[in-house]
Design a protein around this motif. Structure first.
Motif, PDB file in Angstrom:
ATOM      1  N   GLU A 115     -27.800 -15.238 -32.436  1.00 51.66           N
ATOM      2  CA  GLU A 115     -26.524 -15.247 -33.146  1.00 51.66           C
ATOM      3  C   GLU A 115     -25.364 -14.864 -32.230  1.00 51.66           C
ATOM      4  N   GLY A 116     -25.620 -13.930 -31.330  1.00 45.41           N
ATOM      5  CA  GLY A 116     -24.568 -13.448 -30.438  1.00 45.41           C
ATOM      6  C   GLY A 116     -23.975 -14.527 -29.552  1.00 45.41           C
ATOM      7  N   LYS A 117     -24.764 -15.562 -29.252  1.00 43.07           N
ATOM      8  CA  LYS A 117     -24.276 -16.648 -28.403  1.00 43.07           C
ATOM      9  C   LYS A 117     -23.059 -17.340 -29.026  1.00 43.07           C
ATOM     10  N   ARG A 118     -23.014 -17.365 -30.353  1.00 41.64           N
ATOM     11  CA  ARG A 118     -21.902 -18.029 -31.047  1.00 41.64           C
ATOM     12  C   ARG A 118     -20.578 -17.307 -30.824  1.00 41.64           C
ATOM     13  N   PHE A 119     -20.639 -16.020 -30.473  1.00 43.71           N
ATOM     14  CA  PHE A 119     -19.426 -15.204 -30.425  1.00 43.71           C
ATOM     15  C   PHE A 119     -19.178 -14.557 -29.059  1.00 43.71           C
ATOM     16  N   SER A 120     -19.946 -14.948 -28.063  1.00 46.33           N
ATOM     17  CA  SER A 120     -19.869 -14.289 -26.759  1.00 46.33           C
ATOM     18  C   SER A 120     -18.562 -14.558 -26.025  1.00 46.33           C
ATOM     19  N   HIS A 121     -17.813 -15.588 -26.444  1.00 46.84           N
ATOM     20  CA  HIS A 121     -16.534 -15.909 -25.796  1.00 46.84           C
ATOM     21  C   HIS A 121     -15.372 -15.146 -26.427  1.00 46.84           C
ATOM     22  N   LEU A 122     -15.641 -14.373 -27.485  1.00 45.32           N
ATOM     23  CA  LEU A 122     -14.602 -13.676 -28.233  1.00 45.32           C
ATOM     24  C   LEU A 122     -14.593 -12.184 -27.919  1.00 45.32           C
ATOM     25  N   ASP A 123     -13.497 -11.523 -28.283  1.00 42.69           N
ATOM     26  CA  ASP A 123     -13.488 -10.061 -28.223  1.00 42.69           C
ATOM     27  C   ASP A 123     -14.478  -9.504 -29.230  1.00 42.69           C
ATOM     28  N   CYS A 124     -14.433 -10.049 -30.448  1.00 36.96           N
ATOM     29  CA  CYS A 124     -15.318  -9.584 -31.507  1.00 36.96           C
ATOM     30  C   CYS A 124     -15.358 -10.621 -32.616  1.00 36.96           C
ATOM     31  N   ALA A 125     -16.293 -10.444 -33.542  1.00 40.11           N
ATOM     32  CA  ALA A 125     -16.347 -11.253 -34.755  1.00 40.11           C
ATOM     33  C   ALA A 125     -16.560 -10.298 -35.920  1.00 40.11           C
ATOM     34  N   LEU A 126     -15.701 -10.395 -36.936  1.00 43.60           N
ATOM     35  CA  LEU A 126     -15.692  -9.475 -38.072  1.00 43.60           C
ATOM     36  C   LEU A 126     -15.984 -10.245 -39.354  1.00 43.60           C
ATOM     37  N   THR A 127     -16.033  -9.530 -40.481  1.00 44.29           N
ATOM     38  CA  THR A 127     -16.064 -10.210 -41.771  1.00 44.29           C
ATOM     39  C   THR A 127     -14.715  -9.978 -42.441  1.00 44.29           C
ATOM     40  N   ARG A 129     -12.024 -10.771 -41.312  1.00 49.21           N
ATOM     41  CA  ARG A 129     -11.087 -10.426 -40.227  1.00 49.21           C
ATOM     42  C   ARG A 129     -10.513  -9.017 -40.362  1.00 49.21           C
ATOM     43  N   THR A 130     -11.225  -8.177 -41.105  1.00 52.17           N
ATOM     44  CA  THR A 130     -10.763  -6.803 -41.292  1.00 52.17           C
ATOM     45  C   THR A 130     -11.856  -5.776 -41.089  1.00 52.17           C
ATOM     46  N   SER A 131     -13.093  -6.150 -41.345  1.00 48.53           N
ATOM     47  CA  SER A 131     -14.151  -5.141 -41.405  1.00 48.53           C
ATOM     48  C   SER A 131     -15.165  -5.291 -40.281  1.00 48.53           C
ATOM     49  N   GLY A 132     -15.505  -4.161 -39.684  1.00 45.55           N
ATOM     50  CA  GLY A 132     -16.507  -4.141 -38.620  1.00 45.55           C
ATOM     51  C   GLY A 132     -17.878  -3.749 -39.113  1.00 45.55           C
ATOM     52  N   HIS A 133     -18.110  -3.774 -40.442  1.00 44.65           N
ATOM     53  CA  HIS A 133     -19.422  -3.325 -40.937  1.00 44.65           C
ATOM     54  C   HIS A 133     -20.549  -4.186 -40.397  1.00 44.65           C
ATOM     55  N   GLU A 200     -14.719 -14.937 -37.173  1.00 46.69           N
ATOM     56  CA  GLU A 200     -15.022 -14.651 -38.570  1.00 46.69           C
ATOM     57  C   GLU A 200     -16.493 -14.962 -38.853  1.00 46.69           C
ATOM     58  N   LEU A 201     -17.201 -13.989 -39.438  1.00 48.40           N
ATOM     59  CA  LEU A 201     -18.621 -14.144 -39.722  1.00 48.40           C
ATOM     60  C   LEU A 201     -18.895 -14.721 -41.105  1.00 48.40           C
ATOM     61  N   SER A 202     -17.967 -14.527 -42.039  1.00 51.01           N
ATOM     62  CA  SER A 202     -18.189 -14.950 -43.431  1.00 51.01           C
ATOM     63  C   SER A 202     -17.576 -16.326 -43.675  1.00 51.01           C
ATOM     64  N   ILE A 203     -18.195 -17.342 -43.046  1.00 45.62           N
ATOM     65  CA  ILE A 203     -17.746 -18.730 -43.208  1.00 45.62           C
ATOM     66  C   ILE A 203     -18.951 -19.586 -43.580  1.00 45.62           C
ATOM     67  N   VAL A 204     -18.806 -20.384 -44.613  1.00 47.62           N
ATOM     68  CA  VAL A 204     -19.865 -21.319 -44.993  1.00 47.62           C
ATOM     69  C   VAL A 204     -19.839 -22.484 -44.014  1.00 47.62           C
ATOM     70  N   SER A 205     -20.940 -22.667 -43.299  1.00 43.90           N
ATOM     71  CA  SER A 205     -21.032 -23.709 -42.274  1.00 43.90           C
ATOM     72  C   SER A 205     -22.504 -24.078 -42.132  1.00 43.90           C
ATOM     73  N   GLU A 206     -22.865 -24.634 -40.998  1.00 45.39           N
ATOM     74  CA  GLU A 206     -24.280 -24.925 -40.735  1.00 45.39           C
ATOM     75  C   GLU A 206     -25.017 -23.689 -40.234  1.00 45.39           C
ATOM     76  N   ASN A 207     -24.293 -22.607 -40.035  1.00 44.75           N
ATOM     77  CA  ASN A 207     -24.880 -21.379 -39.511  1.00 44.75           C
ATOM     78  C   ASN A 207     -25.174 -20.384 -40.633  1.00 44.75           C
TER      79      ASN A 207
END
Length: 273
Positions: A115-127, A129-133, A200-207
């Motif tokens: 899963e981390g590969k999807r976001f390795s180019h970013l500073d972070c990925a949240l839900t 865009r506000t929460s780091g839970h 953003e982690l909370s997106i309906v997609s193929e993932n």
């Protein structure tokens, strides 16, 4: 590249008993599951344990600058800020380039390396865009965020801090609880400082989908105040009403005291499938 799963837990009042289930589920698909905790929750650790007190050096500067602008207890709000400094210091000392941070009331069913590969180019990925839970962080991104927090609190007369502080002022005016918390700063970082580097982690997609809060529908079938799940091969799925698809979830977030008792229930159900 290894992307460890990290929980940070400080005993404030009652020890976090459901931490055991959270770490247990995460350990099924992940080799490195880490607790940065204390003596009050050490016995609930299912994975590697490190005392969080050993990683507080960079946090101490922020603590000296902190002003409390919330109706929530100061120890809770300060702890929520402290975890980002603790994780940054832990990553630095252990030469980690990316981690997945999870709150202790989250069950994680996926593999953080993949899963981390999807976001390795970013500073972070949240839900939201506000929460780091549930949040993926690169070391570079976490350094930038922690520096941003320090800069804000060092310059309390500046527009950026006053804009943040106005959250508390407005909530007080309208008789609302809460105020400035780490989520407030994460939202400001995503919006004003690094709008193209926060995912953003909370997106309906193929993932896989990352649950923001079990008690909000987020477009999924909702029953008795919670999302309705069915398990396939140990992974929760929920029906997305608009796309008419059964979506696999990476996480379930049992936010709220009235939902915590369901953690063990879902832990046990996932074992049976």
């Amino acid at each position: 590249m290894s992307v460890p799963v990290i929980f940070v837990s400080k005993t404030i009042g009652i020890p976090c008993a459901y931490l055991r289930e959270a770490m247990s589920v995460a350990s099924r698909a992940n080799e490195e599951v880490i607790l940065l905790g204390d003596e009050g929750n050490k016995d609930f650790c299912v994975g590697k344990y490190f005392p969080y007190e050993e990683y507080l050096d960079s946090y101490k500067k922020f603590e000296s600058l902190y002003v409390h602008l919330s109706t929530i207890h100061p120890e809770i709000e300060k702890f929520c800020f402290s975890r980002w400094f603790i994780i940054r210091e832990f990553m630095e000392r252990n030469n980690l380039t990316q981690v997945l941070h999870l709150d202790t009331d989250i069950l994680f069913f996926a593999n953080s390396n993949e899963e981390g590969k999807r976001f390795s180019h970013l500073d972070c990925a949240l839900t939201g865009r506000t929460s780091g839970h549930s949040s993926y962080w690169t070391y570079e991104g976490l350094c930038k965020f922690c520096d941003y927090v320090i800069e804000l609190y060092e310059n309390k007369d500046n527009f950026d801090f006053q804009r943040l502080a106005s959250i508390f002022t407005l909530r007080q005016k309208y008789g609302l609880d809460g105020g400035v918390c780490d989520m407030s700063v994460l939202e400001h970082y995503a919006r004003y400082k690094a709008p193209h580097l926060v995912g953003e982690l909370s997106i309906v997609s193929e993932n896989l989908y990352y649950d923001h809060i079990i008690g909000t529908d987020e477009g999924f079938t909702f029953r008795d105040g919670r999302k309705e799940f069915e398990y396939r091969q140990g992974v929760p799925h929920a029906f997305h009403e608009k796309t008419k698809r059964l979506i696999p979830f990476a996480t379930i977030h049992f936010q709220g005291t009235h939902n915590k008792h369901l953690i063990k229930h879902h832990h046990d159900i996932s074992l049976q499938h």
